[in-house]
Design an enzyme around this catalytic site. Sequence first.
Site, PDB file in Angstrom:
ATOM      1  N   ALA A   1      -7.551  -4.964  -3.535  1.00  0.00           N
ATOM      2  CA  ALA A   1      -6.089  -5.129  -3.424  1.00  0.00           C
ATOM      3  C   ALA A   1      -5.751  -6.306  -2.518  1.00  0.00           C
ATOM      4  O   ALA A   1      -4.812  -7.072  -2.791  1.00  0.00           O
ATOM      5  CB  ALA A   1      -5.473  -3.836  -2.873  1.00  0.00           C
ATOM      6  N   GLU A   2      -6.531  -6.491  -1.462  1.00  0.00           N
ATOM      7  CA  GLU A   2      -6.271  -7.590  -0.518  1.00  0.00           C
ATOM      8  C   GLU A   2      -6.425  -8.951  -1.190  1.00  0.00           C
ATOM      9  O   GLU A   2      -5.657  -9.879  -0.913  1.00  0.00           O
ATOM     10  CB  GLU A   2      -7.240  -7.507   0.658  1.00  0.00           C
ATOM     11  CG  GLU A   2      -6.929  -6.362   1.606  1.00  0.00           C
ATOM     12  CD  GLU A   2      -7.828  -6.380   2.831  1.00  0.00           C
ATOM     13  OE1 GLU A   2      -7.339  -6.048   3.909  1.00  0.00           O
ATOM     14  OE2 GLU A   2      -9.019  -6.722   2.704  1.00  0.00           O
TER      15      GLU A   2
ATOM     16  N   HIS B   1      -3.654  -7.169   6.852  1.00  0.00           N
ATOM     17  CA  HIS B   1      -4.084  -5.954   7.569  1.00  0.00           C
ATOM     18  C   HIS B   1      -4.477  -4.883   6.547  1.00  0.00           C
ATOM     19  O   HIS B   1      -3.759  -4.683   5.559  1.00  0.00           O
ATOM     20  CB  HIS B   1      -2.953  -5.454   8.470  1.00  0.00           C
ATOM     21  CG  HIS B   1      -3.372  -4.294   9.309  1.00  0.00           C
ATOM     22  ND1 HIS B   1      -4.100  -4.455  10.473  1.00  0.00           N
ATOM     23  CD2 HIS B   1      -3.217  -2.955   9.131  1.00  0.00           C
ATOM     24  CE1 HIS B   1      -4.359  -3.256  10.987  1.00  0.00           C
ATOM     25  NE2 HIS B   1      -3.844  -2.336  10.191  1.00  0.00           N
TER      26      HIS B   1
ATOM     27  N   ASP C   1       4.189 -12.055  14.745  1.00  0.00           N
ATOM     28  CA  ASP C   1       5.081 -12.265  15.891  1.00  0.00           C
ATOM     29  C   ASP C   1       4.280 -11.981  17.155  1.00  0.00           C
ATOM     30  O   ASP C   1       3.047 -11.919  17.110  1.00  0.00           O
ATOM     31  CB  ASP C   1       6.355 -11.412  15.767  1.00  0.00           C
ATOM     32  CG  ASP C   1       6.067  -9.922  15.756  1.00  0.00           C
ATOM     33  OD1 ASP C   1       4.922  -9.529  16.070  1.00  0.00           O
ATOM     34  OD2 ASP C   1       6.966  -9.134  15.434  1.00  0.00           O
TER      35      ASP C   1
ATOM     36  N   GLY D   1       3.897  -9.285  18.774  1.00  0.00           N
ATOM     37  CA  GLY D   1       3.297  -7.950  18.837  1.00  0.00           C
ATOM     38  C   GLY D   1       2.001  -7.894  18.042  1.00  0.00           C
ATOM     39  O   GLY D   1       1.553  -8.893  17.483  1.00  0.00           O
TER      40      GLY D   1
ATOM     41  N   GLY E   1     -15.249 -13.212   4.999  1.00  0.00           N
ATOM     42  CA  GLY E   1     -14.409 -14.221   4.357  1.00  0.00           C
ATOM     43  C   GLY E   1     -14.187 -13.998   2.868  1.00  0.00           C
ATOM     44  O   GLY E   1     -13.909 -14.956   2.144  1.00  0.00           O
ATOM     45  N   SER E   2     -14.231 -12.743   2.408  1.00  0.00           N
ATOM     46  CA  SER E   2     -13.982 -12.528   0.972  1.00  0.00           C
ATOM     47  C   SER E   2     -12.524 -12.865   0.627  1.00  0.00           C
ATOM     48  O   SER E   2     -12.237 -13.328  -0.487  1.00  0.00           O
ATOM     49  CB  SER E   2     -14.331 -11.101   0.550  1.00  0.00           C
ATOM     50  OG  SER E   2     -13.446 -10.169   1.110  1.00  0.00           O
TER      51      SER E   2
ATOM     52  N   ASP F   1       0.460  -6.482  14.798  1.00  0.00           N
ATOM     53  CA  ASP F   1       0.764  -5.919  13.467  1.00  0.00           C
ATOM     54  C   ASP F   1       2.223  -5.488  13.327  1.00  0.00           C
ATOM     55  O   ASP F   1       2.529  -4.533  12.593  1.00  0.00           O
ATOM     56  CB  ASP F   1      -0.158  -4.709  13.168  1.00  0.00           C
ATOM     57  CG  ASP F   1      -1.634  -5.058  13.238  1.00  0.00           C
ATOM     58  OD1 ASP F   1      -1.988  -6.205  12.906  1.00  0.00           O
ATOM     59  OD2 ASP F   1      -2.435  -4.189  13.646  1.00  0.00           O
TER      60      ASP F   1
HETATM   61  C1  GAR Z   1      -9.941  -7.405   5.716  1.00  0.00           C
HETATM   62  O1  GAR Z   1     -10.059  -6.098   5.237  1.00  0.00           O
HETATM   63  C2  GAR Z   1      -8.713  -7.555   6.579  1.00  0.00           C
HETATM   64  O2  GAR Z   1      -7.657  -6.754   6.169  1.00  0.00           O
HETATM   65  C3  GAR Z   1      -9.242  -7.094   7.925  1.00  0.00           C
HETATM   66  O3  GAR Z   1     -10.528  -7.668   8.011  1.00  0.00           O
HETATM   67  C4  GAR Z   1     -11.087  -7.694   6.703  1.00  0.00           C
HETATM   68  C5  GAR Z   1     -11.703  -9.053   6.461  1.00  0.00           C
HETATM   69  O4  GAR Z   1     -12.415  -9.070   5.254  1.00  0.00           O
HETATM   70  N1  GAR Z   1      -8.378  -7.512   8.977  1.00  0.00           N
HETATM   71  C6  GAR Z   1      -8.097  -6.747  10.022  1.00  0.00           C
HETATM   72  O5  GAR Z   1      -8.595  -5.654  10.210  1.00  0.00           O
HETATM   73  C7  GAR Z   1      -7.096  -7.353  11.014  1.00  0.00           C
HETATM   74  N2  GAR Z   1      -6.525  -6.327  11.810  1.00  0.00           N
HETATM   75  P1  GAR Z   1     -13.024 -10.432   4.694  1.00  0.00           P
HETATM   76  O6  GAR Z   1     -13.726 -11.128   5.863  1.00  0.00           O
HETATM   77  O7  GAR Z   1     -14.001 -10.028   3.641  1.00  0.00           O
HETATM   78  O8  GAR Z   1     -11.892 -11.253   4.148  1.00  0.00           O
END
Ligand code: GAR
Length: 208
Positions: free
Chosen positions: A193-194, A124, A161, A163, A25-26, A165
């Site tokens: 970056a996320e 993603h 959607d 599908g 959950g970061s 991703d």
């Molecule tokens: C993130 O890197 C996110 O992009 C990925 O899970 C991680 C969760 O990190 N999601 C996927 O791979 C979905 N296909 P977090 O729990 O620290 O936020």
Amino acid sequence: MRVQPERFVLSENPVKMLILVSGNGSNLQALIDAEKQGVFEGAGTITGVLSDRPCAYGLERARLAGIPVYIELPAKSGTEPSLSDRILDLAVKNHVGLIILAGFLSLLRGDLIKVYAGKIINLHPSLLPKFGGKGMMGEAVHQAVLAAGETESGCTVHLVDSGIDTGTILIQRKVPVLPSDSSRSLADRIHHAEHIAIVEAAVMMIRR
Ligand code: GAR
């Protein structure tokens, strides 16, 4: 559940956001911090955090922030309401206007995708359409990027959607892939970056 989309309001002010998490959950934390810092300017508020895993640390982050938490496990049999239907029920009851998948690893389908079309976003950890699709989650994505000899990777926030991703891309942020990278070091760089991209995407959606 049978929901008539026209019978409930998806664009309340502030927009109520439901965040879905399966793990650490970061990215949820980045959203919680953004709300506290006024980044949403009062136009959006996190109304709940839902997990498909009872031990997800993201739930603890939500509790610490005083946000209601919900645990909904994937259905074990075809006779139980599906996870997606239970999420839809919860979202409608709570007047949720935006659903954010922030590291949520169950697939969403059915009425939820239709009723909330254009109002569910997913984060993603790659530059989609590269390294997306079935099985491409977390660590597996970074390992595939390294194995392919890519020189850059990053993250994508896209609309969900039917599908995997495949929905419209809203935001991408790139990072370099270094020759010395392990999947862990690459994941760490992408996480930074996320944390920016997920907040940018939430702002973009609540301002729509
Ligand atoms: C993130 O890197 C996110 O992009 C990925 O899970 C991680 C969760 O990190 N999601 C996927 O791979 C979905 N296909 P977090 O729990 O620290 O936020």
